[in-house]
Design an enzyme around this catalytic site. Sequence first.
Site, PDB file in Angstrom:
ATOM      1  N   GLU A 153      40.574  -2.992 -82.391  1.00  0.00           N
ATOM      2  CA  GLU A 153      39.989  -1.840 -81.365  1.00  0.00           C
ATOM      3  C   GLU A 153      38.436  -1.069 -82.013  1.00  0.00           C
ATOM      4  O   GLU A 153      38.852   0.455 -81.780  1.00  0.00           O
ATOM      5  CB  GLU A 153      40.927  -0.887 -81.141  1.00  0.00           C
ATOM      6  CG  GLU A 153      42.501  -1.456 -80.389  1.00  0.00           C
ATOM      7  CD  GLU A 153      43.369  -0.581 -79.836  1.00  0.00           C
ATOM      8  OE1 GLU A 153      43.213   0.452 -80.197  1.00  0.00           O
ATOM      9  OE2 GLU A 153      44.133  -0.924 -79.337  1.00  0.00           O
ATOM     10  N   GLU A 260      48.229  -9.642 -76.975  1.00  0.00           N
ATOM     11  CA  GLU A 260      49.371  -8.535 -76.693  1.00  0.00           C
ATOM     12  C   GLU A 260      49.529  -8.410 -75.233  1.00  0.00           C
ATOM     13  O   GLU A 260      49.800  -7.529 -74.330  1.00  0.00           O
ATOM     14  CB  GLU A 260      48.994  -7.150 -77.097  1.00  0.00           C
ATOM     15  CG  GLU A 260      48.424  -7.268 -78.488  1.00  0.00           C
ATOM     16  CD  GLU A 260      48.021  -5.907 -78.968  1.00  0.00           C
ATOM     17  OE1 GLU A 260      48.023  -4.823 -78.228  1.00  0.00           O
ATOM     18  OE2 GLU A 260      47.295  -5.796 -80.462  1.00  0.00           O
TER      19      GLU A 260
HETATM   20  C1  XIL Z   1      51.797  -0.033 -79.603  1.00  0.00           C
HETATM   21  C2  XIL Z   1      53.206  -0.318 -80.137  1.00  0.00           C
HETATM   22  O1  XIL Z   1      53.636  -1.134 -79.070  1.00  0.00           O
HETATM   23  C3  XIL Z   1      53.829   1.142 -79.587  1.00  0.00           C
HETATM   24  O2  XIL Z   1      55.168   0.895 -80.344  1.00  0.00           O
HETATM   25  C4  XIL Z   1      53.280   1.926 -80.839  1.00  0.00           C
HETATM   26  O3  XIL Z   1      53.936   3.398 -80.670  1.00  0.00           O
HETATM   27  C5  XIL Z   1      51.722   2.277 -80.698  1.00  0.00           C
HETATM   28  O4  XIL Z   1      51.153   0.881 -80.503  1.00  0.00           O
HETATM   29  N1  XIL Z   1      46.974  -1.896 -78.972  1.00  0.00           N
HETATM   30  C6  XIL Z   1      47.525  -2.299 -80.225  1.00  0.00           C
HETATM   31  C7  XIL Z   1      49.005  -2.364 -80.402  1.00  0.00           C
HETATM   32  O5  XIL Z   1      46.769  -2.915 -81.023  1.00  0.00           O
HETATM   33  O6  XIL Z   1      49.196  -1.972 -81.954  1.00  0.00           O
HETATM   34  C8  XIL Z   1      49.670  -1.220 -79.857  1.00  0.00           C
HETATM   35  O7  XIL Z   1      51.100  -1.151 -79.882  1.00  0.00           O
HETATM   36  C9  XIL Z   1      49.310  -1.265 -78.039  1.00  0.00           C
HETATM   37  C10 XIL Z   1      47.810  -1.306 -78.122  1.00  0.00           C
END
Ligand code: XIL
Length: 338
Positions: A153, A260
Amino acid sequence: MNRRRLLAAPLVLAACSRATADPVATELPPLKSITSFPLGVAASGDQFTDPAWARLVRANFDRITPEWEMKAEAFAPAGGGFDFSAPDRLVGAALAARLSVFGHTIVWQEQVPPALQAIDGDRRTFAAGFANYVRGVAGHYVGSLDGWDVVNEAVADDGSGLKTRNAFMANLGPDYIRLAFEHAREADARTPLLLNDYNLEQLPEKRRQFLRLAENLLRAGAPLTALGTQTHVPADLPRGAIAACLRDLASLGLPVHVSELDVSLARARGPERPAAIVGETVDALMALPERQRFGLTIWGARDRDSWLVRGGRRDAPVLFDDAGRPKSMAAALVEALR
Ligand code: XIL
């Protein structure tokens, strides 16, 4: 509408009114048995103690991405140094279940390790601390991971360039990204090293910047070996958006990780097409040369495991319902591979 469809209509409507449950009637093969790319799922340590979750995940997925344990917040304690006990337990549980592990994430501006925060402003000390941090994390897992999200990110949503308001940028400038890849490679000679980001399918300007960043890294000789696109999308995402994104990312010749995936009904404003979106994602991955299919990772096994339902929110963003039954999204994955 012909007579048969007319008669069938009430049945279809009855099924739709239970839309959040949405289990498919037919049996599906274990999902991982039909994919020609690794199929992953987000996981956390405590889930391995839930037998129903563990059975479902072992049957259907090849690998896990730690949802929490491999973030700085979990292994970089306030006092400095590392505490890898939580991620180590998770990796142990995954490998014991014959699941491989994808590392997520070493450098993420959301979670600057406290020891680095403490030297924010002292650029030379920060550079040395940063090198130690990245080498320390990458070095701990040499040989046990399928890959690492080295930087997560980093690109601004408005397409203007990098996110600027973080300690990495403040102390090292935009070069922090190249340095992160270099240091990870210094500690680990072989594991694939990825650049990962979100909304790339929805923000074409951001995607252009992401690609520019990747190109510059490659040109500078940085050990960037694959690209990750998170793909947290609303269920009304326009047709073709994911395909265009994967095509663009693949244009650099690197493998692509859909890292994701979840499809949010709650975030949709228009007609919902969750199953079609999964089908399109699989089609788009399959349209790439096999060596460019790094994998497809779903951000949660069952709807109730998803981060999108925490805090009492309602959503149904992943392939299996709360009871672990495959939904139409899972059927669409199977269908796309037939
Ligand atoms: C999220 C998790 O799913 C949650 O449980 C946590 O509270 C915050 O992070 N982008 C990412 C992930 O790279 O690490 C994130 O995961 C979701 C968005």
